[in-house]
Design an enzyme around this catalytic site. Structure first.
Site, PDB file in Angstrom:
ATOM      1  N   GLU A   1      -8.823   7.539   3.505  1.00 46.78           N
ATOM      2  CA  GLU A   1      -8.112   7.593   2.122  1.00 46.78           C
ATOM      3  C   GLU A   1      -9.308   7.094   1.003  1.00 46.78           C
ATOM      4  O   GLU A   1     -10.224   6.435   1.197  1.00 46.78           O
ATOM      5  CB  GLU A   1      -7.152   6.652   2.220  1.00 46.78           C
ATOM      6  CG  GLU A   1      -5.949   6.744   3.130  1.00 46.78           C
ATOM      7  CD  GLU A   1      -4.984   5.628   3.090  1.00 46.78           C
ATOM      8  OE1 GLU A   1      -3.591   5.879   3.308  1.00 46.78           O
ATOM      9  OE2 GLU A   1      -5.302   4.313   2.773  1.00 46.78           O
TER      10      GLU A   1
ATOM     11  N   HIS B   1       1.156   5.653  -1.199  1.00 47.54           N
ATOM     12  CA  HIS B   1       0.239   6.971  -1.556  1.00 47.54           C
ATOM     13  C   HIS B   1       1.020   7.453  -2.731  1.00 47.54           C
ATOM     14  O   HIS B   1       2.333   7.770  -2.935  1.00 47.54           O
ATOM     15  CB  HIS B   1       0.562   8.188  -0.550  1.00 47.54           C
ATOM     16  CG  HIS B   1       0.074   7.667   1.038  1.00 47.54           C
ATOM     17  ND1 HIS B   1       0.805   6.940   1.625  1.00 47.54           N
ATOM     18  CD2 HIS B   1      -1.077   7.774   1.408  1.00 47.54           C
ATOM     19  CE1 HIS B   1       0.160   6.766   2.871  1.00 47.54           C
ATOM     20  NE2 HIS B   1      -0.880   7.435   2.646  1.00 47.54           N
TER      21      HIS B   1
ATOM     22  N   CYS C   1       0.979  -1.192  -0.017  1.00 40.03           N
ATOM     23  CA  CYS C   1       0.017   0.029   0.164  1.00 40.03           C
ATOM     24  C   CYS C   1       0.930   1.310  -0.198  1.00 40.03           C
ATOM     25  O   CYS C   1       1.990   1.008   0.674  1.00 40.03           O
ATOM     26  CB  CYS C   1      -0.870   0.144   1.189  1.00 40.03           C
ATOM     27  SG  CYS C   1      -2.080  -1.472   1.301  1.00 40.03           S
TER      28      CYS C   1
END
Length: 182
Positions: A116, A69, A67
């Site tokens: 998110e 960003h 995971c």
């Protein structure tokens, strides 16, 4: 690696600024852009990872493969490749969207919030793993059905985003198809 930032989003999902990643993740984390990727090997097994104890949120928790960003000006696909290399030392291919409109908010036991818009992808690994211990403390290749059964039986043992992603019937089926090579 340069200091990462998160792309802040308004309620319509449009970018409205950036913030340093560690400063963003607090008890009042603003909505921001992220991604989640489920990585499979050629046998159709899923790479499940255990988050490093150095992680600010959900340290030591089992989760999907990688995971992160995306950075300003970076596509989600490029960000997934960057983080797979950084966290897992791995090259991936065949990126496929699984759950493009996934959005969640969850609070870890220490009070840190994740908030998110987090499109979910599946991918194939095309190299050996070389785990970054600052990111991942353990990993395991597992049959997807075993992982799904484990999530259904003991959701508290996995990251909340992993549990929420497979609570979506369509996402669960797309992951099954990807694991089976379809």
């Amino acid at each position: 690696m340069r200091q990462e930032r998160v792309i802040l989003l308004n309620e319509q999902g449009q970018p409205c600024g950036t913030l340093e990643k560690y400063a963003a993740h607090t008890a009042t984390t603003p909505l921001h852009s992220a991604f989640s990727c489920w990585i499979f090997n050629e046998q159709g097994q899923l790479l499940v990872t255990r988050r490093s104890l150095h992680k600010k949120a959900w340290p030591g928790v089992w989760t999907n493969s990688v995971c992160g960003h995306p950075q300003l000006g970076e596509t989600t696909e490029a960000a997934i490749n960057r983080r797979a290399c950084f966290e897992l030392g791995a090259d991936i291919d065949s990126l496929s969207p699984v759950y493009t409109d996934f959005r969640y908010c969850a609070t870890d036991p220490s009070g840190i919030v994740e908030n998110e818009v987090c499109p979910v992808y599946a991918a194939h690994i095309v190299s050996e793993l070389q785990l970054n211990p600052d990111e991942v403390m353990d990993s395991q290749w597992s049959n997807l059905e075993d992982v799904l059964s484990g999530i259904d039986a003991t959701p508290w043992a996995f990251s909340p985003w992993m549990v929420m992603q497979v609570s979506d019937v369509k996402a669960r089926e797309l992951l099954r198809k990807f694991a089976n090579g379809n």
